[in-house]
Each structure stands twice: as structure tokens, then as C-alpha cells.
Design a protein around this motif. Structure first.
Motif, mmCIF file in Angstrom:
data_model
loop_
_atom_site.group_PDB
_atom_site.id
_atom_site.type_symbol
_atom_site.label_atom_id
_atom_site.label_comp_id
_atom_site.label_asym_id
_atom_site.label_seq_id
_atom_site.Cartn_x
_atom_site.Cartn_y
_atom_site.Cartn_z
ATOM 1 N N ALA A 131 1.143 -1.226 -0.009
ATOM 2 C CA ALA A 131 0.197 0.020 0.006
ATOM 3 C C ALA A 131 0.831 1.419 -0.094
ATOM 4 N N GLY A 132 1.397 1.452 -0.953
ATOM 5 C CA GLY A 132 2.351 2.701 -1.333
ATOM 6 C C GLY A 132 4.036 2.555 -0.615
ATOM 7 N N ASP A 133 3.619 3.398 0.196
ATOM 8 C CA ASP A 133 5.209 2.988 0.767
ATOM 9 C C ASP A 133 5.021 2.381 2.742
ATOM 10 N N HIS A 134 3.699 1.831 2.967
ATOM 11 C CA HIS A 134 3.423 1.115 4.263
ATOM 12 C C HIS A 134 2.939 -0.044 3.369
ATOM 13 N N THR A 135 2.936 -1.179 3.589
ATOM 14 C CA THR A 135 2.092 -2.886 3.767
ATOM 15 C C THR A 135 1.092 -2.367 4.645
ATOM 16 N N LEU A 136 -0.323 -3.105 4.264
ATOM 17 C CA LEU A 136 -1.107 -3.467 4.852
ATOM 18 C C LEU A 136 -1.010 -4.863 5.602
ATOM 19 N N ILE A 137 -1.293 -5.054 7.496
ATOM 20 C CA ILE A 137 -0.911 -6.417 7.850
ATOM 21 C C ILE A 137 -2.342 -6.462 7.808
ATOM 22 N N LEU A 138 -2.890 -7.933 7.920
ATOM 23 C CA LEU A 138 -4.098 -8.343 8.007
ATOM 24 C C LEU A 138 -3.684 -9.602 9.488
ATOM 25 N N LEU A 139 -4.409 -9.654 10.123
ATOM 26 C CA LEU A 139 -3.747 -10.497 11.251
ATOM 27 C C LEU A 139 -5.060 -11.071 11.919
ATOM 28 N N GLU A 140 -5.100 -12.395 12.087
ATOM 29 C CA GLU A 140 -6.124 -13.597 12.099
ATOM 30 C C GLU A 140 -6.511 -13.447 14.363
ATOM 31 N N VAL A 141 -7.261 -13.203 14.165
ATOM 32 C CA VAL A 141 -7.631 -13.423 16.046
ATOM 33 C C VAL A 141 -7.940 -15.064 16.357
ATOM 34 N N THR A 142 -7.087 -15.497 17.014
ATOM 35 C CA THR A 142 -7.242 -16.665 18.297
ATOM 36 C C THR A 142 -7.306 -16.609 19.679
ATOM 37 N N ALA A 143 -7.588 -15.771 20.026
ATOM 38 C CA ALA A 143 -7.853 -15.397 21.650
ATOM 39 C C ALA A 143 -8.041 -13.648 21.799
ATOM 40 N N LEU A 144 -9.140 -13.598 23.040
ATOM 41 C CA LEU A 144 -9.641 -11.994 23.185
ATOM 42 C C LEU A 144 -10.130 -11.849 24.356
ATOM 43 N N TYR A 145 -9.664 -10.781 24.769
ATOM 44 C CA TYR A 145 -9.746 -10.159 26.292
ATOM 45 C C TYR A 145 -10.539 -8.570 26.562
#
Length: 167
Positions: A131-145
Motif C-alpha cells: 500500500a504505497g510506502d506502507h504495507t497492510l497487515i491482516l491478522l487473524e484473532v485467535t483469543a481475546l479479552y
């Protein structure tokens, strides 16, 4: 109101973007036995519910992300309203002191979290997109609080701010 035509003025663009309030997150994990982490205000939840995905962007020049993405799991701490100094510390250029004297918790899978945060998300790398001078990072949620008694830190106008509490 008159719009200013866009011209390559990174400072004007950065200033204009800063007026969009956003949360502040610490993304962190233990990698090869050492804590690694970075701060992002370009974090968004609810990208997808199935699978559960979140996204943030990282500068292509980051030296932390190439190390952090090797972790089995990455902890995301939505920083609390008292974490302004914590955000500055983790974002510092000096990587050796980023986690010094912070109240942290590490999971068995290596995700690293900051205590006093209203939200913790344990994640794993899912996909990356240029994404231009950045990179979009998708992360999958495996646990939450989540703790609704803690208010989040907000980044607005190039400064950390607290949400106003209603009466």
C-alpha cells in the motif's frame, strides 16, 4: 469551505490525517526469547468476522515488523488512557528499552500484552498487501479479552488524548 488541491506535501497530509481520531495499539511478541513490538494508530477492527480479522499498516522501512511477524502469535494491546508514556516508550528508536519497567504478560505462544489495556487480542499473521510506502497487515484473532471499565487512549491532532467521560 475550500478544498486544497493535493500536492506532494507530506506534512500537510500528515497534519490533515491527524485530525481523524484513532485508537493506539501495541503489537508485541517474544521472538527468539526477546520482546519485540511496535505502536500503531492505523489499526482497525471488524475487517471480517469469519474469519475474525483486524488490520493495521506498517511503514515499509520498519525494521521491527520483519522480526515481529516471525512470532507464532502477536499480542495486540489497545492501550488505555494512562498509556501515553508507554506508547512513546514502545515506539522509541532505541529498541533495547522499549519494554523496560512495563507491566507485561506473555502467553505460552509468545504473544506479549500490556497490563491496563481495555482490549487484548491474540493474533496470527494472515496476509500482507502493498500500500504505497506502507504495507497492510491482516491478522487473524485467535483469543481475546475486554475490560469495559478501562477507557482507551486516543490519538488525535498528533497528540495522545483521553475520552471525555459523560456525567
Amino acid at each position: 469551505m475550500a478544498l486544497t488541491p493535493y500536492s506532494p506535501d507530506p506534512q500537510l497530509l500528515r497534519t490533515t490525517f491527524s485530525y481523524f481520531p484513532s485508537g493506539v495499539v501495541a503489537l508485541a511478541a517474544e521472538v527468539d526469547g526477546a520482546p519485540e513490538g511496535l505502536i500503531a494508530s492505523s489499526f482497525t477492527v471488524g475487517v471480517s468476522l469469519e474469519p475474525p480479522l483486524v488490520v493495521f499498516s506498517v511503514q515499509n522501512t520498519s525494521t521491527t515488523w520483519p522480526v515481529l511477524k516471525r512470532a507464532e502469535r502477536i499480542g495486540i494491546s489497545v492501550l488505555g488512557e494512562t498509556h501515553g508514556q508507554t506508547a512513546r516508550q514502545i515506539a522509541a528508536k532505541d529498541k533495547s528499552t522499549r519494554f523496560e519497567n512495563l507491566d507485561l504478560e506473555t502467553t505460552a505462544s509468545g504473544a506479549l500484552f500490556v497490563h491496563g489495556s481495555p482490549v487484548w487480542l491474540e493474533t496470527k499473521a494472515y496476509a500482507e498487501y502493498p500500500a504505497g510506502d506502507h504495507t497492510l497487515i491482516l491478522l487473524e484473532v485467535t483469543a481475546l479479552y475486554a475490560d469495559d471499565a478501562i477507557a482507551p487512549l486516543v490519538f488525535h491532532g498528533s497528540a495522545f488524548k483521553q475520552l471525555l467521560k459523560s456525567a
